[in-house]
Design a protein around this motif. Structure first.
Motif, mmCIF file in Angstrom:
data_model
loop_
_atom_site.group_PDB
_atom_site.id
_atom_site.type_symbol
_atom_site.label_atom_id
_atom_site.label_comp_id
_atom_site.label_asym_id
_atom_site.label_seq_id
_atom_site.Cartn_x
_atom_site.Cartn_y
_atom_site.Cartn_z
ATOM 1 N N ALA A 1 41.383 66.567 -24.135
ATOM 2 C CA ALA A 1 40.895 65.462 -24.951
ATOM 3 C C ALA A 1 40.409 64.391 -24.117
ATOM 4 O O ALA A 1 39.287 63.980 -24.365
ATOM 5 C CB ALA A 1 42.242 64.989 -25.707
ATOM 6 N N LEU A 2 40.860 64.116 -22.844
ATOM 7 C CA LEU A 2 40.529 62.992 -22.230
ATOM 8 C C LEU A 2 38.834 63.381 -21.608
ATOM 9 O O LEU A 2 38.281 62.426 -21.464
ATOM 10 C CB LEU A 2 41.327 62.761 -21.016
ATOM 11 N N PHE A 3 38.875 64.425 -21.185
ATOM 12 C CA PHE A 3 37.661 64.757 -20.268
ATOM 13 C C PHE A 3 36.405 65.529 -21.042
ATOM 14 O O PHE A 3 35.354 65.607 -20.896
ATOM 15 C CB PHE A 3 37.755 65.726 -19.062
ATOM 16 N N ARG A 4 36.877 66.532 -22.188
ATOM 17 C CA ARG A 4 35.922 67.309 -22.621
ATOM 18 C C ARG A 4 35.925 67.122 -24.097
ATOM 19 O O ARG A 4 35.004 67.912 -24.915
ATOM 20 C CB ARG A 4 36.328 68.765 -22.461
ATOM 21 N N ASN B 1 45.807 53.319 -33.062
ATOM 22 C CA ASN B 1 46.934 52.861 -32.822
ATOM 23 C C ASN B 1 48.032 53.537 -32.002
ATOM 24 O O ASN B 1 48.539 52.830 -31.162
ATOM 25 C CB ASN B 1 47.660 52.382 -34.276
ATOM 26 N N LYS B 2 48.154 54.720 -32.323
ATOM 27 C CA LYS B 2 49.051 55.463 -31.702
ATOM 28 C C LYS B 2 48.645 55.568 -30.113
ATOM 29 O O LYS B 2 49.261 55.654 -29.197
ATOM 30 C CB LYS B 2 49.125 56.981 -32.124
ATOM 31 N N PHE B 3 47.428 55.684 -29.810
ATOM 32 C CA PHE B 3 47.006 55.781 -28.424
ATOM 33 C C PHE B 3 47.148 54.592 -27.749
ATOM 34 O O PHE B 3 47.237 54.551 -26.756
ATOM 35 C CB PHE B 3 45.378 56.295 -28.346
ATOM 36 N N GLU B 4 47.103 53.532 -28.606
ATOM 37 C CA GLU B 4 47.367 52.117 -27.844
ATOM 38 C C GLU B 4 48.900 52.026 -27.378
ATOM 39 O O GLU B 4 49.090 51.540 -26.357
ATOM 40 C CB GLU B 4 46.978 50.896 -28.886
ATOM 41 N N ASP B 5 49.579 52.883 -28.474
ATOM 42 C CA ASP B 5 51.046 52.903 -28.007
ATOM 43 C C ASP B 5 51.539 53.672 -26.941
ATOM 44 O O ASP B 5 52.072 53.421 -25.933
ATOM 45 C CB ASP B 5 51.962 53.448 -29.192
ATOM 46 N N VAL B 6 50.454 54.828 -26.667
ATOM 47 C CA VAL B 6 50.617 55.798 -25.665
ATOM 48 C C VAL B 6 50.310 54.763 -24.427
ATOM 49 O O VAL B 6 51.049 55.100 -23.241
ATOM 50 C CB VAL B 6 49.763 56.996 -25.813
ATOM 51 N N LEU B 7 49.322 54.066 -24.513
ATOM 52 C CA LEU B 7 48.813 53.207 -23.378
ATOM 53 C C LEU B 7 49.999 52.436 -22.922
ATOM 54 O O LEU B 7 50.261 52.160 -21.737
ATOM 55 C CB LEU B 7 47.436 52.554 -23.586
ATOM 56 N N ARG C 1 40.577 56.443 -22.224
ATOM 57 C CA ARG C 1 39.513 56.432 -20.998
ATOM 58 C C ARG C 1 39.401 55.630 -20.360
ATOM 59 O O ARG C 1 38.702 55.523 -19.171
ATOM 60 C CB ARG C 1 38.528 57.306 -21.747
ATOM 61 N N SER C 2 39.620 54.227 -20.835
ATOM 62 C CA SER C 2 39.402 53.010 -20.417
ATOM 63 C C SER C 2 40.180 52.818 -19.106
ATOM 64 O O SER C 2 40.025 51.950 -18.326
ATOM 65 C CB SER C 2 39.570 51.996 -21.293
ATOM 66 N N SER C 3 41.514 53.535 -18.989
ATOM 67 C CA SER C 3 42.550 53.163 -18.083
ATOM 68 C C SER C 3 42.147 54.273 -16.948
ATOM 69 O O SER C 3 42.537 55.358 -17.080
ATOM 70 C CB SER C 3 43.987 53.312 -18.596
ATOM 71 N N THR C 4 41.657 53.977 -15.951
ATOM 72 C CA THR C 4 41.607 55.001 -14.757
ATOM 73 C C THR C 4 42.808 55.328 -14.133
ATOM 74 O O THR C 4 43.125 56.795 -13.954
ATOM 75 C CB THR C 4 40.855 54.321 -13.406
ATOM 76 N N GLU C 5 43.793 54.474 -14.254
ATOM 77 C CA GLU C 5 45.165 54.707 -13.800
ATOM 78 C C GLU C 5 45.879 55.880 -14.806
ATOM 79 O O GLU C 5 46.437 56.909 -14.186
ATOM 80 C CB GLU C 5 46.110 53.358 -14.013
ATOM 81 N N GLU D 1 36.268 56.912 -30.644
ATOM 82 C CA GLU D 1 36.819 55.480 -30.635
ATOM 83 C C GLU D 1 38.333 55.441 -30.144
ATOM 84 O O GLU D 1 38.810 54.613 -29.282
ATOM 85 C CB GLU D 1 36.775 54.911 -32.022
ATOM 86 N N SER D 2 39.313 56.395 -30.671
ATOM 87 C CA SER D 2 40.568 56.242 -30.200
ATOM 88 C C SER D 2 40.682 56.839 -28.760
ATOM 89 O O SER D 2 41.438 56.033 -27.911
ATOM 90 C CB SER D 2 41.409 57.205 -31.105
ATOM 91 N N LEU D 3 39.840 57.737 -28.304
ATOM 92 C CA LEU D 3 40.005 58.228 -26.973
ATOM 93 C C LEU D 3 39.466 57.117 -26.066
ATOM 94 O O LEU D 3 39.846 57.343 -24.888
ATOM 95 C CB LEU D 3 39.283 59.691 -26.936
#
Length: 1339
Positions: free
Chosen positions: A820-823, A770-776, A837-841, A831-833
């Motif tokens: 976190a994003l790459f390694r 949920n928090k990561f969705e907020d971040v996005l 990661r789904s957003s290239t932008e 699941e949360s990452l």
């Protein structure tokens, strides 16, 4: 008997006295004199009586006198007599010596020479008599027997001195002899004999005896031979110093032979000798000037001999006398910069390193003088201090280098001037440590300069001040009045200077209450100043105080952010003040700072950036600071849960007339809150068990408040549309209108708020989906605005021409986010990452922020946000970021990625740019930590010991990864070739190649690979070709001289572009595929000529060295030394190969423009250097009878056959292409007279500009031939036989061109006067257009 002689001597007539004396035998006479002398009664009267009865007119009288002299000399030297008696006897003998005839004087002189040879002089008193004897002898006109022949008095004296100087002297009598020679009139040649003999005796004397002997020598030098005396003294002590160093380096030599001398004794003797020399120079100014003259000429030949620790110390002692100070400092400064330049020159070229294996560094010598001066050399210290300041002022940084931490400690010591400035600071710091009496003066001068030079950068002085304080914090207490005086001027200084100054004197604030109080008074006043800078200075000062005065109970700050704080004095504050006083003091300051929260944005900004550091260093102030921040944010926070947007942006701006300003940097305030809250939660919660309940409740109150507020703002920011902030695509963003400025401010604030919330939510989210969705969601809001701003900036360049706004993410968070994003491969986080990661932008954004942070670190030495100035933390973050970027770039190639979206730069390319910046930054900022950095990148052996890191191996491993990528790029299909990436890869390789040891196998492999790439790849992209060839040259130069490489490239250029004679077909010898039709001219051609110029500079430098070595007087001038021969061989071989390079280039059909221009200038330079080589040989032929070497003859022959004729052909070719372009313009002009007039004048100006180097080249060739004729005469070798007669270029008429031009002119322009025809013809040569212009004016 003695009594009888005395009584007879008192009579008038001498007859009875003579009889009495004649009755005495030689032995009796001697015994009588000895007895009388030992009794100490009337010796002088007795001797006078004897002399009275021995008139020089009688032979017997002369003999008797001689007997007395012969007896008295050993008697005086025996040491049995009282000194007063000795002086009396010698005085009388000296008076009577003038009566003696020449042959007697000669016999007496020989007696003295035998005494000196025998070494039986004890007190040297009799030498006063010897000086008189020699003086009288010199003026004697009669002929004296010497050997088998006869000599006059002057020549006899000369022979005696010669014999004396070539015989062995007893070391004990050297001083007496030196003293004696002062009283003898000596010719220049005799003086030289004597001085050289005394200097040779130095090594046989005990150390303690040298200062008095030096003093005698210096007094003797008043007669002449000053240079020899000074040279002898300096070289003697230079040898002693070297021997001393050897013994320290090889301690076992003490067992083999007795150690020569204790160090302190040597230093004290040197100090005394220097004092003697200075005192004599005070009396004799010529000696001082001779010293400077001698060292200047010596330095040209051998700087190691000229500027040794002893001579530098001597110069600095003499410099205290103002008359010579300027000359000496100028000499030392030029020597220092020259030494730095030479070292730089040598390091850049393997060819020069082989010729000069020993490199001389004057900086090390001067620092050694500082070390030596600890042995009581007080007379040197003032000179050292003056030199230190003189260097720092002469070579100070010229303009500011960015932010606060832009100090001289990083990235600056590359240039000779900067090295000189750094040396000045080192001299002052080391002198400060060694000499206590001069400390307060150094401190005072540094503080004065910080104040008076406020306009220019004073970072170097502040850094010195900081180092001084670190080395002796309590010294400041004695000079506290000077410090408080400096504080009074704080409000007039630039903010960077204030911060540096306060950081530097911070330890004093802990130990001196009066200084602290005076600082607070100054800051309190400054807070209410009208000047913005003064208020900023006050904030900076107060924040520093808050950071450093801990309230009891605060957590110890192991992770100290101030790089300076940790190394400085660890004074226990509570020894001086109790905690209650500290707390009251800190709260009072906080009260003052709260007032600043209603001031301009700049002042608030400083507070928000400083609060986090204060909190971390002084945790007891947490509640006060947090309350302050809470009350501040509440002014802009809208608590209603459904209201959009959640913050009042209109409260953040202020209108003044028609201008709009930012009043409250809201994003910075939120950023400060976010960091303080995160720190507070992680640290204070650990210690809460020990706190009172009430306090805990109060604290939890604001913690909860903040959390709810940030949660609410996050939720509402995600819901908000751009229209809620009055920003959308249709909004005006131009900076020319008030609305545009307001929109820009809003946009930057909203973007900043989004970034702060992204960091906050990611950190507290603990990998929840949920928090990561907020971040996005927050990022989406950020990105929309960012795109609009970019789009508007693209449309209207002037409106927002600057780069994207600085990111609010902290460096620590960037490294965490990228990892976190790459390694991050943890199953629970996947699941949360995946959301992020789904957003290239978002991925691209994360990498570009990292890029921005590294760039900021590279340019200013620090980054925004917490720990931004902590170099250690920054280093750890850099290592983490590099690991991620390296993995991302090497595991996902750009080609794969780019097959998808084409919009914007690909992530791989961004990673590569980031890596390039990081490698640069590490080499500038963290030179000492490079091994640890490379270790961190190598994931394979993370457990290796830190001690055995081989930098070359690790760097070679990284280089191989980038080599693979480059080869893939070069071998990819044309459509997939990415020039930008290739260029970046080449730059990365050249940056990493600097870490390889040039002597290693890996370096050679890299060079071989680079040559192979250039040979096999027909690159057509200009910038990549440039990068690759520059890399090749920079690496090749460190392995060996690049002349053969240049020759091959020149042949390729010739084959590629064709010959100036179109009938000649050039054989195709393709060595390098990188040289092709697209790159040959101007790219490769200009690079080759640039490299040729560097080689020419080296050769020119070598010829200068040769000339100075040539003027060095060696033992056998007829034999050139091995070094000279090696240098001559090197110079001739280099020039020979360069001539073959030019041979190819001057026959190449180069296009008109920069290539032709550069080549012509380069040729002029070559001929000038050839001329200086010929001059060197002319000089060598003058001083010795040597013939010129065969190598030189071959070089001259080569220049005559392979260069000069081709140069003349090339000049004709250049003139032809220019005349063609002119005639083409003429034809055009006939068609369109008016329109083309401007174009014609442009072409004419271009032609004039491009033909300008031609006369210079012809002059250079003719000068070369002129000196060849000189050398031919001197060496009796006809060198001109190889030179063809040069074209006469004064005046040329091409008959056929003239005829055709005349006919054409007559048919076209019948009304013109006939005498104008010539000028029409002239127009077709490239020489002059002037007549044409004149004709136009006549019309």
């Amino acid at each position: 008997m003695a009594q009888r002689i005395l009584s007879l001597a008192a009579e008038e007539s001498p007859e009875r006295l003579q009889e009495a004396l004649q009755s005495l035998g030689e032995a009796e006479l001697g015994e009588m004199v000895t007895r009388q002398a030992l009794k100490g009664r009337e010796t002088a009267a007795l001797l006078r009586g004897i002399f009275k009865g021995s008139p020089c007119s009688q032979r017997s009288g002369v003999l008797r006198r001689l007997q007395v002299y012969k007896h008295c000399v050993p008697l005086v030297e025996s040491g049995d007599l009282h000194l007063g008696k000795v002086s009396e006897i010698i005085g009388l003998l000296m008076l009577e010596a003038r009566q003696l005839p020449g042959h007697a004087l000669a016999e007496l002189a020989n007696l003295f020479v035998d005494v000196i040879k025998g070494g039986s002089l004890s007190n040297g008193k009799s030498l006063e008599l010897f000086s008189t004897v020699l003086t009288v002898l010199a003026s004697s006109k009669e002929s004296l027997a010497y050997g088998k022949g006869e000599l006059n008095g002057e020549e006899f004296k000369k022979q005696l001195i010669n014999t004396l100087c070539s015989s062995k002297w007893d070391p004990q009598c050297v001083i007496h002899l030196a003293n004696m020679f002062r009283d003898i009139p000596l010719s220049g040649e005799e003086l030289q004999f004597v001085v050289e003999k005394i200097l040779r005796m130095f090594s046989k004397l005990d150390l303690q005896e040298i200062p008095p002997l030096v003093y005698q020598l210096l007094l003797l030098s008043a007669k002449g031979s000053k240079k020899t005396v000074l040279e002898g003294i300096i070289s003697f002590f230079n040898q002693l110093d070297k021997r001393q160093k050897e013994e320290q380096r090889v301690p076992q030599s003490a067992d083999l032979e007795v150690a020569t001398m204790p160090l302190d004794q040597l230093r004290h003797v040197e100090g005394t000798v220097i004092l003697h020399i200075v005192s004599v120079i005070n009396l004799d100014q010529d000696l001082g000037e001779e010293l400077i003259r001698h060292l200047k000429t010596e330095q040209q030949k051998d700087p190691g001999r000229a500027l040794c620790p002893f001579s530098v110390a001597l110069l600095l002692s003499v410099a205290v006398k103002h008359r010579l100070q300027e000359q000496i400092f100028d000499f030392l400064k030029t020597s220092i910069t020259r030494s730095c330049k030479d070292l730089q020159f040598l390091q850049a070229s393997k060819f020069l390193q082989d010729l000069f294996p020993q490199q001389y560094d004057v900086s090390a010598v001067i620092l050694e003088v500082v070390k030596n001066s600890a042995f009581g050399w007080d007379h040197v210290t003032q000179g050292l201090v003056d030199l230190g300041f003189s260097l720092m002022e002469s070579y100070e940084p010229k303009k500011p280098f960015g932010g606060k931490a832009a100090d001289t400690s990083y990235g600056l010591s590359k240039m000779p001037a900067q090295q000189a400035c750094k040396l000045g600071a080192s001299i002052l710091l080391e002198t400060f440590k060694v000499h206590e009496p001069i400390r307060s003066e150094i401190l005072e001068q540094v503080l004065n300069r910080v104040l008076t030079k406020a306009a220019s950068p004073v970072t170097h002085f502040i850094e010195l001040l900081s180092n001084i304080v670190v080395s002796a914090p309590l010294v400041l207490q004695t000079s506290s009045s000077k410090v408080t005086e400096t504080f009074d001027n704080l409000s007039f200084l630039p903010i960077d200077t204030v911060q540096g100054l306060l950081r530097a004197v911070q330890p004093l604030l802990k130990v001196s209450m009066s200084v602290r109080d005076s600082l607070i008074l100054v800051l309190q006043k400054a807070i209410f100043s009208r000047q913005l800078d003064a208020r900023k200075a006050a904030v900076a000062g107060f924040l520093l105080l808050l950071r450093n005065f801990k309230v009891l109970g605060s957590l110890s700050s192991s992770q100290c952010s101030q790089a300076i704080g940790a190394t400085q004095i660890q004074a226990d504050v509570h020894a001086c003040y109790n905690s209650a006083a500290n707390e009251a003091f800190c709260l009072e300051i906080l009260g003052s700072l709260r007032r600043c929260l209603s001031q301009q944005a700049d002042v608030r900004l400083m507070l928000y950036e400083g609060f986090y550091d204060v909190l971390r260093r002084n945790s007891q102030l947490a509640s006060s600071i947090m309350e302050t921040l809470l009350s501040q944010i509440k002014q802009y926070y809208l608590p209603q849960p459904d209201l959009l947007p959640p913050l009042k942006l209109e409260g953040c701006i202020m209108a003044q007339g028609d201008q709009i300003f930012l009043q409250e940097p809201l994003a910075h305030l939120l950023c400060c809150i976010q960091h303080c809250l995160a720190w507070y939660k992680s640290t204070v919660n650990l210690c809460q068990g020990s706190e009172d309940d009430d306090e805990e409740e109060e604290d939890v109150g604001f913690e909860q408040n903040f959390e709810e507020m940030l949660e609410s703002v996050t939720r509402r920011m995600i819901k908000s549309e751009l229209e809620d902030f009055e920003l959308d695509k249709s909004a005006d963003f131009s900076l020319s209108s008030g609305v545009g400025v307001k929109n820009n401010i809003y946009a930057i604030q909203v973007m900043g708020i989004c970034e702060v919330l992204i960091e906050y939510n990611f950190n507290i989210g603990n990998f929840s989906k949920n928090k990561f969705e907020d971040v996005l969601g927050l990022f989406t809001c950020y990105n929309k605005l960012s795109e609009i701003l970019k789009e508007k900036a693209g449309k209207n360049k002037s409106a927002l021409g600057n780069k994207t706004a600085r990111s609010f993410l902290s460096m620590g968070f960037v490294s965490t986010l990228l990892t976190a994003l790459f390694r991050d491969n943890a199953q629970s986080h996947e699941e949360s990452l995946a959301v992020l990661r789904s957003s290239t932008e978002f991925l691209r954004y994360a990498v570009s922020v990292a890029l921005q942070k590294v760039q900021q670190l590279e340019e200013t030495g620090q980054t925004d946000g917490p720990d931004g100035q902590n170099l250690e933390k920054m280093f750890q973050n850099l290592c983490k970021i590099t690991q991620v970027l390296l993995w991302r770039y090497t595991s996902i190639p750009t080609v794969v990625e780019e097959s998808g979206k084409k919009k914007g730069k690909s992530i791989s390319l961004l990673c590569l740019e980031g890596l390039l910046r990081i490698f640069n930054t590490v080499q500038i900022l963290y030179t000492a930590r490079i091994p640890q950095f490379l270790q961190a990148l190598d994931i394979t052996d993370g457990d290796a010991e830190e001690t055995d890191i081989n930098v070359t191996e690790k760097a070679a491993f990284q280089i191989r990864q980038f080599q693979r990528s480059l080869v893939n790029q070069l071998s990819s299909a044309e459509d997939d070739f990415n020039a930008k990436e290739t260029q970046s890869l080449i730059t990365v390789l050249s940056t990493l190649s600097k870490l390889l040891d040039p002597a290693s196998q890996q370096f050679l492999q890299f060079l071989t690979w680079t040559v192979k790439v250039c040979k096999e790849n027909a690159l057509e992209d200009i910038s990549c070709c440039k990068g690759l060839l520059s890399l090749l040259f920079s690496v090749h130069v460190l392995y060996k001289s690049p002349v053969s490489l240049l020759r091959e490239l020149a042949q390729d250029i010739h084959a590629c572009l064709g010959d100036i004679d179109q009938d000649v077909e050039v054989e195709s010898r393709c060595h390098f595929a990188i040289v092709n039709a697209k790159t040959a001219a101007p790219t490769v051609c200009l690079l080759v000529l640039g490299q040729v110029d560097k080689v020419l500079e080296e050769v020119d430098w070598l010829i200068k060295k040769l000339t100075s070595l040539g003027s060095n007087t060696s033992e056998d001038p007829s034999q050139p030394s091995n070094q000279t021969q090696a240098l001559e061989k090197g110079v001739i071989l280099q020039l020979g190969t360069l001539l073959t390079v030019y041979h190819e280039l001057v026959q190449t059909a180069l296009p008109a423009g920069s290539c032709v221009d550069t080549l012509l200038r380069s040729l002029s330079k070559t001929y000038t250097i050839l001329t200086s080589l010929i001059k060197h040989y002319i000089q060598a032929c003058r001083s010795t009878s040597n013939t010129i070497p065969g190598r030189l003859e071959k070089l001259v022959k080569l220049s005559g056959s392979h260069l000069t004729p081709q140069c003349y052909s090339f000049i004709t070719y250049v003139q032809n292409i220019h005349s063609e372009s002119l005639s083409f313009m003429e034809e055009k002009k006939k068609k369109k007279k008016e329109d083309e007039a401007a174009a014609v004048s442009t072409v004419m100006a271009k032609v004039l500009r491009e033909t300008k180097p031609i006369p210079n080249l012809i002059f250079a060739i003719e000068q070369y031939e002129k000196f060849l004729i000189h050398l031919s005469k001197k060496s009796k070798v006809n060198l001109m036989q190889y030179m063809k007669l040069s074209t006469s270029r004064d005046f040329r008429i091409n008959a056929s061109v003239l005829d055709s031009a005349l006919q054409e002119h007559n048919t076209e322009d019948a009304e013109n006067e006939p005498h104008n025809d010539q000028s029409s013809a002239a127009e077709h040569t490239d020489e002059n257009q002037e007549p044409k212009k004149k004709r136009r004016r006549k019309k």
